[in-house]
Design an enzyme around this catalytic site. Structure first.
Site, PDB file in Angstrom:
ATOM      1  N   LYS A 114       0.828  -1.213   0.000  1.00 40.56           N
ATOM      2  CA  LYS A 114       0.000   0.000   0.000  1.00 40.56           C
ATOM      3  C   LYS A 114       0.856   1.253   0.000  1.00 40.56           C
ATOM      4  CE  LYS A 114      -4.382  -1.683   1.659  1.00 40.56           C
ATOM      5  NZ  LYS A 114      -5.513  -1.547   2.546  1.00 40.56           N
ATOM      6  N   LYS A 196      -4.054  -9.932  -6.963  1.00 41.00           N
ATOM      7  CA  LYS A 196      -5.305 -10.141  -6.231  1.00 41.00           C
ATOM      8  C   LYS A 196      -6.419  -9.264  -6.811  1.00 41.00           C
ATOM      9  CE  LYS A 196      -5.967  -7.788  -2.397  1.00 41.00           C
ATOM     10  NZ  LYS A 196      -6.068  -7.235  -1.041  1.00 41.00           N
ATOM     11  N   LYS A 199     -10.330  -3.561  -5.292  1.00 38.77           N
ATOM     12  CA  LYS A 199     -11.045  -2.362  -5.742  1.00 38.77           C
ATOM     13  C   LYS A 199     -10.092  -1.317  -6.315  1.00 38.77           C
ATOM     14  CE  LYS A 199     -11.925  -2.359  -0.822  1.00 38.77           C
ATOM     15  NZ  LYS A 199     -12.876  -2.754   0.148  1.00 38.77           N
TER      16      LYS A 199
END
Ligand code: TYM
Length: 333
Positions: A114, A196, A199
């Site tokens: 992230k 993966k 969103k």
């Protein structure tokens, strides 16, 4: 007294619910609901580790509650609530910060991913987020945490923090276990099956959302990336795209991989992708219809999240008071 084992899990309202979250988490929550005392949280405090548009976050939080219920979580049997409505999460999170090592947090793969994706906003909350997640779980003395594969490392850290704390103060926290589904713990992007399903996928066809219209779902499945063979066969090394579609189809239809392979002998990938798309449309149709109906009933949803927060706070405060006493805080009297 309810003596059933306890489940805790949560999803961030940072975007619409995806097929990955449904298969990796929510579907299993529904299946486990009868045998456990379950707490399902909408983790809005986690969501603000990335910048959110306030009005959208508010709407998505309540919509997510409607979607949880539409997926089959009965609010009479499960405690469903919004994380920020139970201040004990933040309070225990702070205490647990003092029992978590910088090195441990630095090793979290999700933090590394992230922060690479949001290089302009690597805030302390993003780094510290697994500790808040540990507080979520430990407050309820959860036995089991049903999550997808990507959250496994965070549950491992939760266990380490709990063991460290118990080592100093005695048996304060239950040590939780992860529950990963056998099929579907890691649903991959339809357009880049090495990654993966998420969103934050840049390609809109990579990610399926549970509220998406059937025609959009079908379009994404028809464009799903496969390989240069023409054989539907489960092989997660050489046939990532096909294996991912087989997992999705298996969850949507209940068929085994062997049954799926037999069903598509001599048929092309086009037929297979259409069948997978249709099975997903049918799996999600009743959820979308029920969620749409519930999303317009604001008063009902408000009643559910208020009651959920009361029930959750009652359980959470019991653990919090015990922890506060152990670490040496003066009781409020
Ligand atoms: P989140 O919001 O990213 O994802 C919610 C749940 O969905 C699972 N999931 C997937 N499973 C399979 N394949 C995928 N492609 C996929 N994408 C998402 C996730 O593993 C997760 O179970 N930190 C958590 C939320 C959280 C939490 C908690 C979970 C906060 N506190 C306490 C459990 C217990 C998160 O960001 O999940």
């Amino acid at each position: 007294m309810d003596t059933k084992p306890i489940i805790f899990s949560g999803i961030q309202p940072s975007g619409d619910l995806t097929l990955g979250s449904y298969i990796g988490a929510i579907k299993n929550w529904v299946e486990l609901a009868e045998d456990y005392n379950c707490y399902y949280c909408i983790v809005d405090m986690h969501a603000i580790t990335a910048r959110q548009v306030p009005a959208e976050l508010r709407k998505r939080t309540v919509d997510q509650l409607a979607q949880y219920i539409a997926c089959g979580l009965d609010p009479q049997k499960n405690t469903i609530f919004i994380q920020s409505h139970v201040p004990a999460h933040a309070e225990l999170g702070w205490i647990l910060n003092c029992y978590t090592m910088y090195g441990e947090l630095s090793r979290m793969t999700q933090f590394k991913d992230k922060s690479a994706k949001n290089a302009d906003n690597i805030n302390a909350g993003l780094f510290d987020y697994p500790v808040l997640m540990a507080a979520d779980i430990l407050l309820y003395q959860a036995d089991l945490v049903p999550v997808g594969d990507d959250q496994r490392q965070h549950v491992e850290l939760t266990r380490d923090i709990a063991q460290r704390f118990n080592g100093v103060y005695g048996d304060v926290f239950k040590i939780p276990q992860t529950f990963n589904p056998k099929v579907g713990a890691r649903i991959m992007s339809l357009s880049t099956p090495e990654n993966k399903m998420s969103k934050s996928d840049k390609d809109p066809n990579g990610c399926i959302y549970i509220m998406q219209k059937p025609e959009d779902i079908m379009r994404s499945f028809k464009r799903a990336v496969t390989d240069s063979e023409t054989c539907v066969r489960y092989d997660t090394v050489n046939k990532k795209g096909i294996s991912n579609l087989m997992q999705i189809y298996s969850v949507a239809t209940g068929k085994t991989f062997e049954q799926i392979e037999n069903e598509f002998v001599g048929k092309g990938y086009g037929d297979f992708k259409t069948a997978v798309g249709e099975s997903v449309v049918e799996m999600l149709r009743p959820i979308r219809e029920e969620a749409t109906r519930l999303m317009s009933d604001k008063a009902y949803l408000e009643g559910i999240y208020k009651e959920g927060a009361e029930r959750a706070a009652y359980a959470a405060n019991k653990t919090l008071r015990k922890v506060q006493k152990k670490v040496g805080f003066v009781p409020r009297g």
